[in-house]
Write a protein that holds these residues in place. Structure first.
Motif, mmCIF file in Angstrom:
data_model
loop_
_atom_site.group_PDB
_atom_site.id
_atom_site.type_symbol
_atom_site.label_atom_id
_atom_site.label_comp_id
_atom_site.label_asym_id
_atom_site.label_seq_id
_atom_site.Cartn_x
_atom_site.Cartn_y
_atom_site.Cartn_z
ATOM 1 N N LEU A 1 27.634 44.897 62.408
ATOM 2 C CA LEU A 1 25.931 44.932 62.198
ATOM 3 C C LEU A 1 25.714 45.394 62.046
ATOM 4 O O LEU A 1 24.169 45.548 61.320
ATOM 5 C CB LEU A 1 25.831 46.501 63.321
ATOM 6 N N ALA A 2 25.516 45.482 60.084
ATOM 7 C CA ALA A 2 25.379 45.576 59.028
ATOM 8 C C ALA A 2 23.693 44.381 58.754
ATOM 9 O O ALA A 2 23.140 44.349 57.654
ATOM 10 C CB ALA A 2 25.938 46.263 57.744
ATOM 11 N N ASP A 3 24.394 43.354 58.870
ATOM 12 C CA ASP A 3 23.551 41.784 59.062
ATOM 13 C C ASP A 3 24.076 41.657 60.225
ATOM 14 O O ASP A 3 24.492 40.470 60.536
ATOM 15 C CB ASP A 3 24.752 41.224 58.125
ATOM 16 N N ALA A 4 22.367 41.257 60.253
ATOM 17 C CA ALA A 4 21.870 40.537 61.156
ATOM 18 C C ALA A 4 22.051 39.082 60.963
ATOM 19 O O ALA A 4 22.085 38.755 62.450
ATOM 20 C CB ALA A 4 20.512 41.385 62.175
ATOM 21 N N ASP A 5 21.250 38.404 59.746
ATOM 22 C CA ASP A 5 21.660 37.112 59.577
ATOM 23 C C ASP A 5 23.120 36.327 60.076
ATOM 24 O O ASP A 5 22.640 35.770 60.868
ATOM 25 C CB ASP A 5 21.202 36.609 58.731
ATOM 26 N N ALA A 6 23.884 36.668 59.712
ATOM 27 C CA ALA A 6 25.171 36.958 60.081
ATOM 28 C C ALA A 6 25.547 37.378 61.569
ATOM 29 O O ALA A 6 26.556 36.504 61.567
ATOM 30 C CB ALA A 6 26.299 37.414 59.331
ATOM 31 N N ALA A 7 25.339 37.450 61.726
ATOM 32 C CA ALA A 7 25.885 37.800 63.198
ATOM 33 C C ALA A 7 25.397 36.998 64.281
ATOM 34 O O ALA A 7 25.213 36.690 65.212
ATOM 35 C CB ALA A 7 25.123 39.558 63.711
ATOM 36 N N VAL A 8 23.864 36.234 63.832
ATOM 37 C CA VAL A 8 22.907 35.097 64.612
ATOM 38 C C VAL A 8 23.550 33.867 64.013
ATOM 39 O O VAL A 8 24.295 33.062 65.214
ATOM 40 C CB VAL A 8 21.546 35.315 64.486
ATOM 41 N N ALA A 9 24.484 34.076 63.517
ATOM 42 C CA ALA A 9 24.826 33.082 62.609
ATOM 43 C C ALA A 9 26.170 32.413 63.170
ATOM 44 O O ALA A 9 26.029 31.382 63.786
ATOM 45 C CB ALA A 9 24.567 32.530 61.197
ATOM 46 N N ALA A 10 26.424 33.608 63.290
ATOM 47 C CA ALA A 10 27.760 33.904 63.986
ATOM 48 C C ALA A 10 28.218 32.980 65.250
ATOM 49 O O ALA A 10 29.368 32.509 66.304
ATOM 50 C CB ALA A 10 28.995 34.705 64.348
ATOM 51 N N LEU A 11 26.969 32.800 66.256
ATOM 52 C CA LEU A 11 26.739 32.312 67.942
ATOM 53 C C LEU A 11 28.082 31.112 67.278
ATOM 54 O O LEU A 11 27.498 30.808 68.463
ATOM 55 C CB LEU A 11 25.385 32.685 67.968
ATOM 56 N N SER A 12 27.056 30.249 66.660
ATOM 57 C CA SER A 12 27.611 28.929 66.643
ATOM 58 C C SER A 12 29.362 28.398 65.983
ATOM 59 O O SER A 12 29.440 27.547 66.282
ATOM 60 C CB SER A 12 26.611 28.120 65.137
ATOM 61 N N GLN A 13 29.382 29.790 65.481
ATOM 62 C CA GLN A 13 30.938 29.942 65.261
ATOM 63 C C GLN A 13 32.035 31.013 66.779
ATOM 64 O O GLN A 13 32.311 32.245 65.653
ATOM 65 C CB GLN A 13 31.711 30.037 64.325
ATOM 66 N N PRO A 14 32.065 30.778 67.475
ATOM 67 C CA PRO A 14 32.331 31.780 68.905
ATOM 68 C C PRO A 14 34.024 32.266 68.597
ATOM 69 O O PRO A 14 34.798 31.013 67.949
ATOM 70 C CB PRO A 14 32.348 32.036 69.810
ATOM 71 N N ASP A 15 34.509 33.308 68.620
ATOM 72 C CA ASP A 15 35.959 33.660 68.486
ATOM 73 C C ASP A 15 36.196 34.546 69.713
ATOM 74 O O ASP A 15 35.947 35.705 69.969
ATOM 75 C CB ASP A 15 36.240 34.553 66.996
ATOM 76 N N ALA A 16 37.039 34.163 70.180
ATOM 77 C CA ALA A 16 37.845 34.213 71.531
ATOM 78 C C ALA A 16 38.913 34.968 71.403
ATOM 79 O O ALA A 16 38.909 35.876 72.344
ATOM 80 C CB ALA A 16 38.352 32.783 72.506
ATOM 81 N N ALA A 17 38.877 34.388 70.446
ATOM 82 C CA ALA A 17 40.254 35.702 69.435
ATOM 83 C C ALA A 17 40.037 37.103 69.601
ATOM 84 O O ALA A 17 40.912 38.222 69.964
ATOM 85 C CB ALA A 17 41.312 35.587 68.304
ATOM 86 N N ARG A 18 38.917 36.988 69.633
ATOM 87 C CA ARG A 18 38.429 38.702 69.030
ATOM 88 C C ARG A 18 37.185 39.510 70.772
ATOM 89 O O ARG A 18 36.696 38.181 70.435
ATOM 90 C CB ARG A 18 37.679 39.287 68.277
ATOM 91 N N GLU A 19 37.374 41.256 70.038
ATOM 92 C CA GLU A 19 35.828 41.094 71.333
ATOM 93 C C GLU A 19 34.470 41.347 70.580
ATOM 94 O O GLU A 19 34.408 41.244 69.727
ATOM 95 C CB GLU A 19 36.048 42.715 71.490
ATOM 96 N N ASN A 20 33.984 41.182 71.291
ATOM 97 C CA ASN A 20 32.340 40.308 71.455
ATOM 98 C C ASN A 20 31.471 41.736 71.073
ATOM 99 O O ASN A 20 31.514 42.384 71.894
ATOM 100 C CB ASN A 20 31.696 39.426 72.016
ATOM 101 N N PRO A 21 31.698 41.902 70.089
ATOM 102 C CA PRO A 21 31.327 43.708 69.979
ATOM 103 C C PRO A 21 29.525 43.715 70.722
ATOM 104 O O PRO A 21 28.961 45.364 71.016
ATOM 105 C CB PRO A 21 30.848 43.919 68.416
ATOM 106 N N PHE A 22 28.300 42.674 70.489
ATOM 107 C CA PHE A 22 27.505 43.037 71.000
ATOM 108 C C PHE A 22 27.416 42.381 72.864
ATOM 109 O O PHE A 22 26.858 43.452 73.343
ATOM 110 C CB PHE A 22 26.463 41.078 70.318
ATOM 111 N N LEU A 23 28.572 42.229 73.145
ATOM 112 C CA LEU A 23 28.101 42.058 74.490
ATOM 113 C C LEU A 23 29.041 43.501 74.965
ATOM 114 O O LEU A 23 28.298 44.028 75.991
ATOM 115 C CB LEU A 23 29.641 41.327 74.839
ATOM 116 N N HIS A 24 30.055 44.183 74.207
ATOM 117 C CA HIS A 24 30.712 45.810 74.394
ATOM 118 C C HIS A 24 29.138 46.477 75.052
ATOM 119 O O HIS A 24 29.577 47.268 75.412
ATOM 120 C CB HIS A 24 31.853 45.843 73.878
ATOM 121 N N LEU A 25 28.430 46.573 73.664
ATOM 122 C CA LEU A 25 27.611 47.142 73.688
ATOM 123 C C LEU A 25 26.857 47.813 74.007
ATOM 124 O O LEU A 25 25.939 48.508 75.266
ATOM 125 C CB LEU A 25 26.495 47.468 72.312
#
Length: 144
Positions: free
Chosen positions: A47-71
């Motif tokens: 949550l501390a880095d919005a730019d990295a959080a948005v950039a991560a949308l192009s590299q989804p990681d099915a192996a871990r929980e999505n904190p944004f969906l959870h929240l």
């Protein structure tokens, strides 16, 4: 009706996290989101880095929980309870929270019911069944 993109949702939660850190004034929905963010310190680094959080949308990681969906689910359940929509959800969640003696744990169980209802709705191509959702939450409130 408000229909945010995934990037908007990520920016929203990151923005709330930033406001928490600097004790800036927040709107009511941000205060509620901040309460759930505080319950999940394991998400704070993301949550501390919005730019990295948005950039991560192009590299989804099915192996871990999505904190944004959870929240987002925590926030959705809180809003459902605040307006009792679908009718009866507030009481069902309150009963489950009382049974578990922990609102946070109850929310996690409700998330499972909500996710299942949405999955079944999409799979069958029909509207979400709010009554089935409430019944699933009530069943959890009456079992261990």
């Amino acid at each position: 009706m408000f229909n945010p993109s995934q990037a908007d949702v990520r920016r929203f939660f990151c923005g709330v996290y930033a406001k928490l850190g600097t004790q800036q004034p927040m709107e009511a929905i941000e205060v509620l989101a901040g309460q759930w963010i505080a319950e999940h310190p394991e998400y704070h680094a993301e949550l501390a880095d919005a730019d990295a959080a948005v950039a991560a949308l192009s590299q989804p990681d099915a192996a871990r929980e999505n904190p944004f969906l959870h929240l987002s689910m925590h926030l959705s359940i809180s809003e459902q309870c605040s307006i009792d929509q679908p009718p009866g959800i507030r009481q069902a969640v309150e009963l489950l929270a009382a049974r578990r003696d922990d609102l946070h744990a109850a929310h996690h169980e409700v998330m499972e019911c909500l996710g299942r209802m949405l999955w079944e709705s999409q799979r069958a191509g029909r509207p979400p069944d709010g009554q089935a959702y409430i019944e699933a939450v009530r069943r959890r409130a009456t079992t261990d």
